[in-house]
Motif scaffolding. Structure first.
Motif, short mmCIF file in Angstrom:
data_model
loop_
_atom_site.label_atom_id
_atom_site.label_comp_id
_atom_site.label_asym_id
_atom_site.label_seq_id
_atom_site.Cartn_x
_atom_site.Cartn_y
_atom_site.Cartn_z
N PRO A 156 -4.12 -4.63 -1.73
CA PRO A 156 -3.08 -4.30 -0.73
C PRO A 156 -2.47 -2.92 -0.91
O PRO A 156 -2.25 -2.19 0.06
CB PRO A 156 -2.05 -5.42 -0.92
N ARG A 157 -2.17 -2.53 -2.16
CA ARG A 157 -1.57 -1.21 -2.39
C ARG A 157 -2.50 -0.10 -1.94
O ARG A 157 -2.07 0.87 -1.30
CB ARG A 157 -1.24 -1.05 -3.88
N TYR A 203 -4.86 -0.31 0.31
CA TYR A 203 -4.98 -0.36 1.77
C TYR A 203 -3.80 0.36 2.42
O TYR A 203 -3.97 1.08 3.41
CB TYR A 203 -5.05 -1.81 2.23
N GLU A 204 -2.60 0.17 1.86
CA GLU A 204 -1.43 0.84 2.42
C GLU A 204 -1.50 2.35 2.21
O GLU A 204 -1.08 3.13 3.08
CB GLU A 204 -0.15 0.28 1.79
N ARG A 260 -3.76 3.59 4.80
CA ARG A 260 -3.09 3.58 6.11
C ARG A 260 -2.23 4.83 6.27
O ARG A 260 -2.24 5.48 7.31
CB ARG A 260 -2.23 2.32 6.24
N LYS A 261 -1.46 5.18 5.24
CA LYS A 261 -0.58 6.34 5.31
C LYS A 261 -1.38 7.64 5.40
O LYS A 261 -0.92 8.62 6.00
CB LYS A 261 0.34 6.37 4.09
N LEU A 302 -7.99 4.47 6.99
CA LEU A 302 -8.36 3.06 6.89
C LEU A 302 -9.85 2.89 7.17
O LEU A 302 -10.41 3.58 8.02
CB LEU A 302 -7.56 2.22 7.89
N GLU A 352 -7.23 -3.23 12.13
CA GLU A 352 -6.58 -3.34 10.84
C GLU A 352 -6.63 -4.80 10.40
O GLU A 352 -6.77 -5.71 11.22
CB GLU A 352 -5.12 -2.88 10.89
N ARG A 361 -4.92 -7.49 7.00
CA ARG A 361 -3.84 -7.60 6.03
C ARG A 361 -4.41 -8.17 4.73
O ARG A 361 -4.44 -9.39 4.55
CB ARG A 361 -2.72 -8.50 6.58
#
Length: 246
Positions: A46-47, A49-50, A53-54, A58, A234, A236
């Motif tokens: 998750p970290r 992936y974020e 995203r920023k 992605l 996207e 999650r």
């Protein structure tokens, strides 16, 4: 008495600070490169992936057709049970991140890629939301049906699937009802496993598999109803599995 003269401490050579600066710069470059490889190579975390995203980087899921999906194992309920049910909790913990990574990286290295097939009886249907692995679409939970022999009707088998449909037409979930038979084949479904674990349902141990079709386009329900499944923009990765709680 002779005077004692202390010698000055030896001075560092002129190139010392230049060498130190280059070593520090090289160390920083190696650390940065290692970090980038970790982030881009493990989007299932998750970290990471974020961060992607920023950065606007992605992973983009390919819109495969049934003709260009990657090769993988094709197993029915009995083969799935034999392959996965005997795994330990530690083996599941190592396997599941790899399955999600495969999905997010378009199976560039299709390790452990497994497609499912067989007949499954629908037990529940629900629309997916922002808290789920796929933020749009719907999911079907279904129990495998297997014929014990050629002279017996199909009976429930200890394999449950969660079939996730990535679609913007979530209303299509209403076309599936409890008791319906979901016939899954590699063509045209190409439903790939993205998560596996053992669950208990009414004290019965079951193998629960979450699958997502990776061949996109129209999906037909019965004779006249179709809806489109499309690769999600996207996902999650931090969402919990299974989608349906026992």
């Amino acid at each position: 008495m002779p005077r004692k003269i202390e010698e000055p401490a030896p001075r560092r050579p002129a190139y010392f600070w230049w060498l130190l600066a280059n070593i520090l710069a090289l160390s920083f470059a190696v650390a940065s490169w290692t970090f980038c490889l970790h982030v881009f190579g493990n989007p299932e975390i998750p970290r990471n992936y974020e961060i992607l995203r920023k950065l606007g980087r992605l992973p983009e899921l390919k819109r495969n057709t049934v003709l260009d999906v990657p090769n993988g194992n094709l197993l029915g309920p009995k083969g799935l049970y034999s392959k996965f049910f005997g795994l330990t909790e530690d083996q599941f913990r190592r396997l599941n991140p790899q399955l999600v990574r495969n999905y997010l990286t378009n199976f560039d290295r299709p390790l452990a890629l497994t497609y499912i097939e067989g007949d499954y009886q629908v037990e529940d249907v629900r629309v997916l939301g922002e808290a789920d692995f796929l933020p749009s679409g719907f999911a079907i939970r279904a129990r495998a049906l297997v014929k014990p022999d050629d002279f017996t009707k199909p009976a429930p088998y200890p394999v449950v699937i969660e079939y996730l449909f990535p679609t913007l037409e979530a209303a299509a979930a209403g076309q599936f009802r409890r008791g319906d038979i979901l016939a899954v084949k590699k063509s045209p479904n190409c439903a790939a496993i993205v998560h596996a674990e053992k669950i208990l349902k009414e004290d019965e141990p079951l193998l629960c598999l979450t699958v997502i079709p990776i061949a996109y386009g129209p999906y037909r329900v019965g004779d006249g109803v179709t809806f489109n499944i499309e690769p999600p923009a996207e996902v999650r990765p931090g969402a919990s599995f299974p989608i349906f709680k026992p």
